[in-house]
Write an enzyme that holds these catalytic residues in place. Sequence first.
Site, PDB file in Angstrom:
ATOM      1  N   TYR A 292       0.979  -1.180  -0.130  1.00 41.70           N
ATOM      2  CA  TYR A 292      -0.171  -0.096   0.123  1.00 41.70           C
ATOM      3  C   TYR A 292       0.795   1.146   0.076  1.00 41.70           C
ATOM      4  O   TYR A 292       2.108   1.260   0.299  1.00 41.70           O
ATOM      5  CB  TYR A 292      -0.987   0.060   0.971  1.00 41.70           C
ATOM      6  CG  TYR A 292      -0.381  -0.094   2.700  1.00 41.70           C
ATOM      7  CD1 TYR A 292       0.296   0.809   3.193  1.00 41.70           C
ATOM      8  CD2 TYR A 292      -0.495  -1.466   3.110  1.00 41.70           C
ATOM      9  CE1 TYR A 292       0.652   0.665   4.519  1.00 41.70           C
ATOM     10  CE2 TYR A 292       0.200  -1.556   4.453  1.00 41.70           C
ATOM     11  CZ  TYR A 292       0.715  -0.708   5.088  1.00 41.70           C
ATOM     12  OH  TYR A 292       1.148  -0.740   6.225  1.00 41.70           O
TER      13      TYR A 292
ATOM     14  N   HIS B  73       6.395  -0.270   1.198  1.00 39.34           N
ATOM     15  CA  HIS B  73       5.907   0.861   0.423  1.00 39.34           C
ATOM     16  C   HIS B  73       6.740   0.694  -0.993  1.00 39.34           C
ATOM     17  O   HIS B  73       8.010   0.967  -0.525  1.00 39.34           O
ATOM     18  CB  HIS B  73       6.214   2.113   1.204  1.00 39.34           C
ATOM     19  CG  HIS B  73       5.334   2.324   2.275  1.00 39.34           C
ATOM     20  ND1 HIS B  73       4.188   1.937   2.581  1.00 39.34           N
ATOM     21  CD2 HIS B  73       5.551   2.555   3.875  1.00 39.34           C
ATOM     22  CE1 HIS B  73       3.526   1.969   3.743  1.00 39.34           C
ATOM     23  NE2 HIS B  73       4.750   2.420   4.421  1.00 39.34           N
TER      24      HIS B  73
END
Length: 341
Positions: A265, A313
């Site tokens: 995400y 990330h």
Amino acid sequence: LYFADYITTHSVCRLVMFPGRTSRMISKSKVLVFLLFFTGIGVYFKTGYQLTHYAVDQKLCACIKCLSEDKQLLLDRSNRSVQPFLTANLNLSQNEFNWWKDLQAESRSFRVYETTVANLFQIFPKNPDVIQPKYDHCRTCAVVGNSGNLRRSHYGPLIDLHEVVIRMNTGITRGFEKDVGNKTTHHVMYPESAVDLDDNTHFVLFPFKIQDFEWLINASTTGFTGRSYMPVKSKIKTNKDLVMVVNPAFMKYVHEVWLGNKGRYPSTGFMALILALHICDEVNVFGYGADSDGNWSHYWEILTNKRLRTGVHPGNYEYNIIQQLAQQQKIKFYEGLMKKM
């Protein structure tokens, strides 16, 4: 034209009744008809041009360039129909909830989510406190990341000039004012990264699970007693009237549309940047990216782990998008000194 028809008809009648006296009058009438006709055409086009010119000149904001007018932010990745913030009347779809609950293995149901969010809006504003665009106003925003690139940058005074200054997570200003400024209007956090705020700063919550909503409710009232994967504050100081909660559907949109599903995400910093693109007219970006050695350090700490990267990330991919936005002059990116070395 009706008037011209009348003049022509009237002149013909006079010719029949008084043939000797009206031949010169017909010629004058024709000239008058043509003059009236072309005058009418000129007035019509002039009025149309003025209205069109006014429509073109009427901007949505007073900036040189307005992001709110930009229909093609980085290959049309911007979708302004996606609401950045939750409101009391905004419904999350089942599909959006299913995506969101997998971020941190949420096991509770969609109904529990809806009930918890309804309880949230019994305490906090039902609509976010967002500055609306105006033709005579320029909403300037500084998005301040926590990168070590800010050290010795001397960007502080420039950052503080912006109307909106967005900071995130545990980013601090005391002792670093020369490089990062001391003004904060919006602080983006989640429970595990939360810090106390003053009465003039908006608390922008990025929720990753239902417990994050429960934490916000309890930590700002009676106290939170639950547990998470990291220690969380049991109470937090914040102005309840300035609390804003990011829409899980917006988080999904950032991950899928802007990042092409790269990484698990988006980082808090990248979501804060895309949030700024949706609520600001002009965006300037500070404190993003790795240092010259490729380490993702914070400006307030001495890096000890030389192999530190971005975890779940897609840090490099996010950084490349920021650079593309800067190259296309959608934002202005202040890279900092360490990146230039």
